[in-house]
Design an enzyme around this catalytic site. Structure first.
Site, PDB file in Angstrom:
ATOM      1  N   SER A 286       0.808  -1.217   0.000  1.00 18.84           N
ATOM      2  CA  SER A 286       0.000   0.000   0.000  1.00 18.84           C
ATOM      3  C   SER A 286       0.850   1.281   0.000  1.00 18.84           C
ATOM      4  O   SER A 286       0.320   2.373  -0.094  1.00 18.84           O
ATOM      5  CB  SER A 286      -0.965   0.000   1.185  1.00 18.84           C
ATOM      6  OG  SER A 286      -0.262   0.187   2.386  1.00 18.84           O
TER       7      SER A 286
ATOM      8  N   LYS B 196       1.562   4.181   7.266  1.00 16.94           N
ATOM      9  CA  LYS B 196       0.883   5.012   6.269  1.00 16.94           C
ATOM     10  C   LYS B 196       1.367   6.446   6.435  1.00 16.94           C
ATOM     11  O   LYS B 196       1.929   6.813   7.463  1.00 16.94           O
ATOM     12  CB  LYS B 196      -0.650   4.994   6.491  1.00 16.94           C
ATOM     13  CG  LYS B 196      -1.339   3.653   6.283  1.00 16.94           C
ATOM     14  CD  LYS B 196      -1.554   3.331   4.825  1.00 16.94           C
ATOM     15  CE  LYS B 196      -2.309   2.024   4.651  1.00 16.94           C
ATOM     16  NZ  LYS B 196      -1.531   0.846   5.063  1.00 16.94           N
TER      17      LYS B 196
END
Lengths: 156, 419
Positions: free
Chosen positions: A77, A114
């Site tokens: 991701s 993230k």
């Protein structure tokens, strides 16, 4: 004294002053290059004046060893940020989590990383891959910011 | 002033750094071989698990209460301790590391500092950087810093984890609050006797007559009393190199044969020799002991130890194993079931400044040989190269069924980050 510097003796000088003698602290190791071009009467090596310390990646990649941890990446991701499956992350817990930093977070039972976006009302975890949606952290989540990613080490 | 900094439930806290899901849940850590409880989170304390609780007795209790159980992971705890101590060493030039999770800082010349803020800063930094929560106690003496620390730990919200004893009122209040058996350095025997004499609190203890304390508890007790009165008598202690090194083990089953014991003794001796070489020492004497299981009243009991003076100082595995086995021959008796044995090396001298002797039997070839062995064992793992007198098939294996990964010391064990 912290460990290492032990007082060996005190010397009394003729003028009444006292000098305390300590042993040198030899706890740490600093690798120095060994330059041995012998002792000769000839012309010395001109390179001798330009001897550097060897390159130590630890010093460049790890600013704060006490607060630095490592993590292994699983997943893709963050692929557009140059972080891919199997990479090694260097994580510094002493850094402040500010907007735009890539943070290692603990959310609902697992570690993830993230890009973080913190505002007054919410925290957003933003992926770097078109196939993923940002995660909105709410009060229901069991969430904490664990550390800040400073470097990625990857095999090529 | 002195500060005592203590990590809260250190082993359990180390496990939680890498398992944040365990925050707020009961966690216990077991001793070597998963024997008994040696660390408990606050939640585990609250549901009544005592320190030292035998793991097998509590197995069902753990399951019923959802207690997370860990085998002791000393690689992890040692590394985390190192980090905490390194951070704290920045707060004062004078530090004494008192144990794996505790240290004293001497705060000399800090008169104009806001010590409350200083302590809170320590706590904040250590917790953020390492994930380990700490408590800080600050007072004019070491013993009072210990007391202050206890208050900080007991009332974390009120004190923000930092408590300072800086007035006579606070000192007296704190000492009246603390039970005498909880005073640093007063053991169970002494507190029993003191209780019987009507001494219930630390304050009562400081009211005793100096001579009485000295007679009952020697000069050590008197120093403690003065320290608690606010008169600094205990200073930071210098780090000392180890004065003896021991390798001792309980066996998983009882050993009855000489050969079995000789193999163990030989292994213990070479383990001691390796530790000696690590600190660059040689030993001049060696103690070997063996004993039967004292808990088995139904069996014949025997226990013996022997100290032998070595003809020359050494740290060679071969020589120490030889001497230790000779010592064992002297004390071994057939017909007993042995449960525990050990080798303790003592009386050290520096390896590089040994005296020459005229009639030296020492084999100089051992020095490079041992260096080679240490290097190989470092490269290929513990105990790959052994003496023939050791069992070559046997692997050192502790019972560690619930061992957590070595998150900080082994690259294969680091945390996984799911993206």
């Amino acid at each position: 004294m912290p460990n290492g510097n032990k007082q060996i003796t005190s010397l009394k000088l003729h003028n009444g002053n006292i000098i305390d003698i300590f042993s040198a602290d030899t706890e740490t190791v600093l690798a120095l290059p060994y330059v041995d071009n012998g002792i000769s009467a000839g012309f010395p090596s001109p390179a001798l004046d330009f001897v550097d310390l060897s390159i130590d990646l630890n010093r460049h990649l790890i600013k704060n060893p006490s607060a630095t941890f490592y993590g292994r990446v699983k997943g893709d991701s963050l692929k557009n940020a140059g972080i891919s499956n199997g990479d090694l992350l260097i994580i510094d817990r002493s850094l402040e989590p500010t907007n735009g930093k890539i943070a290692v977070c603990y959310i609902d039972g697992e570690f993830t990383a993230k890009r973080i976006q913190i505002s007054k009302k919410e925290i957003l975890l933003i992926p770097e891959n078109e196939n993923y949606q940002p995660i909105r952290v709410t009060e229901e989540n069991n969430f904490l910011i664990w550390g800040i990613v400073t470097h990625v080490i990857k095999d090529v | 002033m002195f500060a005592l900094i203590d990590c809260n439930n250190f082993y359990a806290s180390c496990e939680r750094v890498f398992r944040p899901d365990l925050n707020g849940k009961p966690v216990v850590v077991l001793s070597n071989n998963d024997g008994c409880v040696i660390a408990r989170s606050n939640e585990a304390k609250a549901i009544g698990i005592p320190m030292g609780a035998p793991a097998f007795e509590y197995e069902k209790f753990f399951r019923q209460h959802g207690v997370q159980v860990f085998s002791a992971n000393f690689a992890l705890y040692g590394d985390m301790s190192n980090r905490v101590m390194t951070i704290l060493s920045d707060y004062s030039p004078e530090m004494e590391i008192y144990s794996i999770d505790e240290c004293f800082l001497k705060l000399k010349g800090f008169d104009f500092f806001n010590l409350q803020a200083y302590g809170e800063d320590m706590r904040c930094k250590v917790t953020k950087w390492t994930g380990i929560p700490i408590s800080v106690g600050i007072a004019p003496t070491k013993a009072l810093a210990k007391v202050a620390n206890r208050i900080a730990k007991k009332y974390p919200t009120e004190t923000k984890g930092t408590y300072i004893i800086d007035s006579e009122d606070k000192r007296i209040k704190a000492l009246k609050w603390l039970k005498v058996e909880d005073v640093w350095g007063i053991g169970r025997q002494h507190s029993k006797r003191l209780n019987a004499a009507g001494v219930k609190t630390a304050f009562d203890f400081t009211q005793l007559d100096d001579d009485f304390v000295k007679k009952q508890m020697s000069i050590v007790g008197l120093r403690l009393k003065l320290d608690l009165q606010g008169i600094p008598t205990l200073d930071l202690e210098e780090m000392q190199i180890k004065k003896n090194i021991a390798t001792t083990r309980s066996f998983e089953t009882n050993y009855t044969e000489y050969e079995q014991l000789a193999e163990r003794i030989s292994t213990f001796a070479s383990s001691c020799a390796e530790k000696l070489r690590k600190q660059n020492s040689c030993c001049n004497s060696i103690m070997v002991f063996i004993h039967t299981n004292g808990h088995r009243k139904d069996l014949q009991q025997y226990s013996r130890n022997i100290i032998i003076k070595l003809p020359y100082p050494t740290n060679s595995s071969i020589e120490l194993a030889k001497f230790a086995t000779q010592a064992l021959q002297k004390i071994f008796k057939q017909g007993y079931a042995y449960k525990k044995a050990g080798v303790i090396v003592q009386d050290f001298s520096q390896a590089d400044s040994l005296q020459q002797t005229l009639f030296e039997n020492r084999d100089k070839r051992h020095i490079p040989l041992m260096q080679a062995i240490d290097k190989l064992n470092l490269l290929f793992g513990q105990q790959k190269i052994r003496l023939a007198s050791q069992d070559t098939k046997r692997v050192w294996k502790m019972k560690q069924q619930k061992l957590s990964p070595r998150y900080t010391t082994n690259l294969n064990d680091i945390i996984t980050i799911n993206l």
